[in-house]
Design an enzyme around this catalytic site. Structure first.
Site, PDB file in Angstrom:
ATOM      1  N   HIS A   1      54.204   5.211  19.963  1.00  0.00           N
ATOM      2  CA  HIS A   1      53.309   4.351  20.738  1.00  0.00           C
ATOM      3  C   HIS A   1      52.248   3.708  19.852  1.00  0.00           C
ATOM      4  O   HIS A   1      51.822   2.575  20.086  1.00  0.00           O
ATOM      5  CB  HIS A   1      52.652   5.172  21.852  1.00  0.00           C
TER       6      HIS A   1
ATOM      7  N   ARG B   1      60.372 -15.394  34.168  1.00  0.00           N
ATOM      8  CA  ARG B   1      61.374 -14.469  34.701  1.00  0.00           C
ATOM      9  C   ARG B   1      60.888 -13.976  36.059  1.00  0.00           C
ATOM     10  O   ARG B   1      60.021 -13.107  36.134  1.00  0.00           O
ATOM     11  CB  ARG B   1      61.569 -13.302  33.733  1.00  0.00           C
TER      12      ARG B   1
ATOM     13  N   GLU C   1      74.128 -19.943  29.322  1.00  0.00           N
ATOM     14  CA  GLU C   1      74.218 -18.628  28.676  1.00  0.00           C
ATOM     15  C   GLU C   1      75.636 -18.070  28.730  1.00  0.00           C
ATOM     16  O   GLU C   1      75.876 -16.946  28.296  1.00  0.00           O
ATOM     17  CB  GLU C   1      73.242 -17.644  29.346  1.00  0.00           C
TER      18      GLU C   1
ATOM     19  N   ASP D   1      72.260 -13.939  25.801  1.00  0.00           N
ATOM     20  CA  ASP D   1      73.522 -13.693  26.499  1.00  0.00           C
ATOM     21  C   ASP D   1      74.646 -14.565  25.938  1.00  0.00           C
ATOM     22  O   ASP D   1      75.798 -14.118  25.849  1.00  0.00           O
ATOM     23  CB  ASP D   1      73.362 -13.953  28.000  1.00  0.00           C
TER      24      ASP D   1
ATOM     25  N   CYS E   1      65.523 -21.079  25.357  1.00  0.00           N
ATOM     26  CA  CYS E   1      64.543 -20.065  25.757  1.00  0.00           C
ATOM     27  C   CYS E   1      64.940 -18.678  25.269  1.00  0.00           C
ATOM     28  O   CYS E   1      64.244 -17.701  25.545  1.00  0.00           O
ATOM     29  CB  CYS E   1      64.375 -20.050  27.278  1.00  0.00           C
TER      30      CYS E   1
END
Length: 847
Positions: free
Chosen positions: A457, A564, A694, A718, A765
């Protein structure tokens, strides 16, 4: 003679009553958890409706159950969907097992925080073992605190009710989460289990863990793909089992999102060279400065004969102080710090972990001081995590160490007032997330740790802050005296401890050059980006919320290239309604001033499932029911989203993008639906409708799709895996899933050519847009918009301004004939190096 079977429940809060069937949560409104009353509160303290024993207290502090004298179990639940706050804003005033009196304060809560982050403040009071009791309503209007609301009488069926409450269910599931059940997936299971009354445990390799304990779940060492057994016992055991199986089998949307470029795989090598210590790069960069040590707390000796009652109270006070401090840190995080927020939420959960608290309290009961008991509990769990042979779980031990130190400081009354020299390189055995929050207030140039890992982290936070960070340097690091001049070259995984004055001056020049370049890029980020021969390239941002959009605007984004919309649909029990969606989309448009926003319709299904949208399991989920295919199967879901998008204002700045389109008929059908919905709403100005390219089929059909689409945006993540037949999340193939493969470049070129024939523009994108090496290639192939991560906007705009579009076209055409992604990348490096050394020569390259 008093009736011991009958009790009166008094109002636990003041406020108007709400019919139970109107509570905005199907679990409550349907009566699944029992009958009772609901109140919309006007005060911020929950009081006991009757005398009784606290038999259940949610670890997140938002709910508890009292057992009254007649056996009725009274569930009090503050707000709707409040478990997602993970304890923030709730301060329990009682503990499990306490005997309370009527009207005694039980929980204090932050009304503003709950109202802003949850579905509703409406609070329910239910009889959770209701089949054994009869209810009579005494007051149905606005409730005054303490007024009698319900008469509850035992009917003699309590034995049957108790028998029903001991129902059990069990089932098996295969873990889909990347890396197995480490901290965040374990937290997801814990949160899911807390939504039910049943007790839930997880079995793996002949061992069990209560799902209420993060450390117990992590301690099982369950890896990705492992099969586990889930066992639920209680009145809603079947529902709990199904929800937990889904949580185990479904990785979150964020786990399937595009991953950042991996850090250089630098392994520490022996420190053979004098004045040089080798480590592992956790966050890239170059820095120099004096060494500053940051050490942990040392406990005083313990006599072992302490008063347990005093030590229990001391630990309780320290835990409450740390919980309050973490809650305060969470509230004051700046925008765009989602990773930091998630880490703080995990720490809040660990503070209430029953395995840790049980171990510590057991030692306190035997006379051990609170500090030593807490340290022993943490050390034991750290040893478990480090012994599992899983690097990811081993690095989670750092979070436990962080909590150990914070609670010890609270116990010992130590406050951290750091005095660091300017531009210090902070050195420690292992830094913690709270250390970084503290160091953020100081002038720190870099971080260096003897231990730690590149996926910890702390590493995540260091990268987010742009702080060079080196880990796993070894104990020799801790032998260096404070003030030693250091050169931290995290890019190369090394720390120079005996740098000459000449070397220090050289590094200082390099650091200053990098800083000046970054400042120049940021200063010019608000201006548009045109190539040297005048071609405009829009540089937009990929975001997932209105807050991220505002940050992107501040960074210089020309618009939002990808919103999104899944951010509205995940991690919740029901889908957002039309009004909520419209408000969220409008907030993003408002955050972007006069700049355009592309909103992608919901892209879930296949490997990204929603609890309230059950879909069949699929052998090849990325090839299954997802994107626009889900909209075809569930048209009401897509229609609701399209209606919300048609009502944002102004429509001219809203662009709707459809994911996973593979044929022209799909696009035509959606455009017709959009037109029909607009007519129903009386909307004359229409948002533009675009297609996300995509799938190879969409690229091959680009010219036909461009007849009906207003724009294209290429999702290279993708498109890469579908073209190359390689799962981009496959660890063994990740390095080969490269969007600079010549086959991908040919599909991008084909898309741009098809769009140009109908005067449509093309954006990118996917992750390739954020790769500086790819910028001249994409410009040369005809891309007009690059949508990148917000911090890169200034860098990409500066790069565009250095390019000659005609030279880029000639250069990119030459790449189409190369044999591999590696060959393309090398050609791009050569082009970039030549452009940097001799801009005029770069223009002639590939002529």
């Amino acid at each position: 003679m008093p009736n011991n079977n009958k009790i009166i429940l008094h109002a636990p809060l003041a406020g108007p009553q709400v019919p139970l069937d109107q509570v905005p949560d199907p679990v409550f409104s349907s009566g699944t958890l029992g009958d009772g009353v609901a109140i919309d509160p006007v005060n911020d303290v929950l009081h006991a409706p009757c005398a009784g024993e606290v038999v259940q207290l949610a670890r997140t502090g938002h709910a508890l159950t009292l057992r009254a004298a007649n056996g009725a179990e009274v569930l009090l639940h503050i707000g709707v969907d409040t478990v997602q706050l993970q304890g923030r804003g709730f301060s329990p005033l009682v503990a499990l097992g306490d005997q309370v009196t009527q009207d005694q304060p039980l929980i204090r809560f932050d009304m503003d925080l709950v109202a802003q982050h949850c579905v509703s403040l409406v609070t329910v009071m239910l009889i959770s073992n209701g089949p054994g009791f009869g209810l009579k309503r005494l007051e149905t209007r606005c409730a005054q605190l303490g007024v009698a609301l319900l008469e509850v009488e035992a009917t003699g069926n309590t034995v049957q009710a108790q028998a029903a409450s001991h129902e059990s269910a069990r089932g098996h599931a295969r873990v889909a989460h990347h890396g197995g059940l480490h901290a965040r997936p374990a937290a997801l299971l814990r949160q899911t289990a807390q939504g039910f009354q049943s007790q839930a445990v997880l079995r793996f390799a002949e061992r069990e863990a209560d799902l209420g304990s993060l450390v117990a779940v992590m301690g099982l060492g369950v890896g990705e793909g492992a099969e586990v057994e889930l066992i639920c016992r209680g009145p809603d055991s079947q529902a709990a089992l199904q929800a937990l199986i889904a949580a185990v089998q479904t990785a979150s949307v964020s786990e399937h999102a595009a991953k950042p470029a991996p850090l250089p795989a630098i392994k520490p090598s022996p420190n053979a060279e004098p004045g040089m210590l080798n480590g592992v790069c956790a966050a890239p960069g170059l820095a120099l400065g004096p060494l500053a040590r940051l050490d942990g707390i040392s406990l005083p000796a313990d006599s072992g004969d302490n008063d347990p009652a005093e030590q229990h109270q001391a630990l309780n006070s320290a835990l409450a102080e740390v919980r309050h401090a973490i809650d305060r840190d969470w509230r004051h995080l700046p925008r765009g710090q989602e990773d930091a927020a998630a880490i703080l939420e995990a720490h809040l959960a660990l503070l209430d972990d029953p395995a840790l608290l049980g171990d510590a309290r057991q030692h306190i009961a035997s006379g051990v001081a609170a500090g030593h008991a807490w340290s022993h509990a943490i050390d034991t769990q750290c040893q478990v995590l480090r012994s599992l042979g899983n690097p990811l779980l081993a690095e989670r031990a750092n979070d436990l160490y962080d909590l150990q130190q914070r609670v010890l400081r609270a116990l010992l009354g130590e406050t951290r007032q750091l005095r660091l020299p300017p531009s210090a390189i902070v050195v420690a055995h292992e830094l913690t997330p709270s250390d970084l929050l503290l160091l953020a207030r100081h002038d720190v140039a870099g971080l260096c740790m003897a231990a730690g890992g590149a996926t910890s982290h702390v590493a995540i936070l260091a990268r987010a802050r742009g702080l060079p960070c080196l880990v796993a340097v070894g104990e020799a690091l801790l032998e260096l005296p404070a003030g030693t001049p250091l050169v931290l070259d995290a890019d190369q995984g090394r720390l120079e401890t005996q740098a000459t004055a000449q070397r220090l001056a050289e590094v200082q020049r390099q650091v200053q050059q990098r800083r000046e370049i970054r400042q120049r890029q940021q200063a010019a980020a608000q201006a548009s980006a045109r190539t040297r021969d005048g071609q405009l390239i829009e540089v937009a941002a990929n975001v997932a919320s209105a807050e991220e959009a505002a940050q992107a605007l501040a960074e210089g984004a020309d618009g939002i290239g990808l919103l999104r919309s899944e951010f509205l649909f995940i991690d919740r029990p029901t889908a957002p309604d039309e009004a909520e969606q419209r408000s969220a989309y409008q907030a993003v448009l408002d955050a972007m001033a006069e700049r355009p926003v592309i909103i992608r319709t919901i892209d879930v299904g296949g490997d990204k499932q929603l609890d309230y949208l059950p879909l069949p399991a699929e052998a090849n989920p990325v090839l299954g029911l997802r994107g626009i295919r889900l909209g075809q199967m569930r048209p009401e879901l897509l229609d609701q989203q399209l209606r919300a998008l048609l009502q944002v204002s102004p429509q001219q700045r809203c662009r709707i993008m459809l994911p996973m389109v593979t044929e022209v008929d799909e696009l035509v059908a959606i455009r017709q639906r959009l037109d029909r919905l607009a007519d129903e709403l009386g909307v004359t100005a229409r948002a533009e409708l675009g297609v996300m390219i995509e799938v190879p089929a969409a690229a091959l059909l680009a010219e036909r799709l461009a007849e009906h689409a207003d724009f294209f945006s290429i999702g290279t993540n993708d498109l890469s895996q579908y073209t190359l037949a390689m799962d981009r999340d496959h660890a063994g193939l990740a390095a080969r899933v490269d969007a600079l493969h010549p086959a991908l470049l040919r599909l991008i070129e084909l898309t741009c050519q098809g769009a140009a024939k109908h005067d449509r523009w093309v954006g990118v994108c996917g992750a390739l847009a954020s790769d500086p090496l790819a910028t001249p290639v994409l410009v040369g192939l005809g891309v007009a918009e690059l949508s990148v991560s917000a911090p890169q906007i200034g860098e990409i705009k500066a790069l565009v301004r250095q390019l000659d579009a005609s030279a880029c076209r000639r250069f990119s055409q030459g790449l189409l004939g190369l044999s591999s992604a590696a060959a393309v990348r090398q050609a791009c490096r050569d082009f970039a190096a030549l452009a940097h050394a001799q801009p005029a020569a770069a223009a002639a390259l590939q002529q």
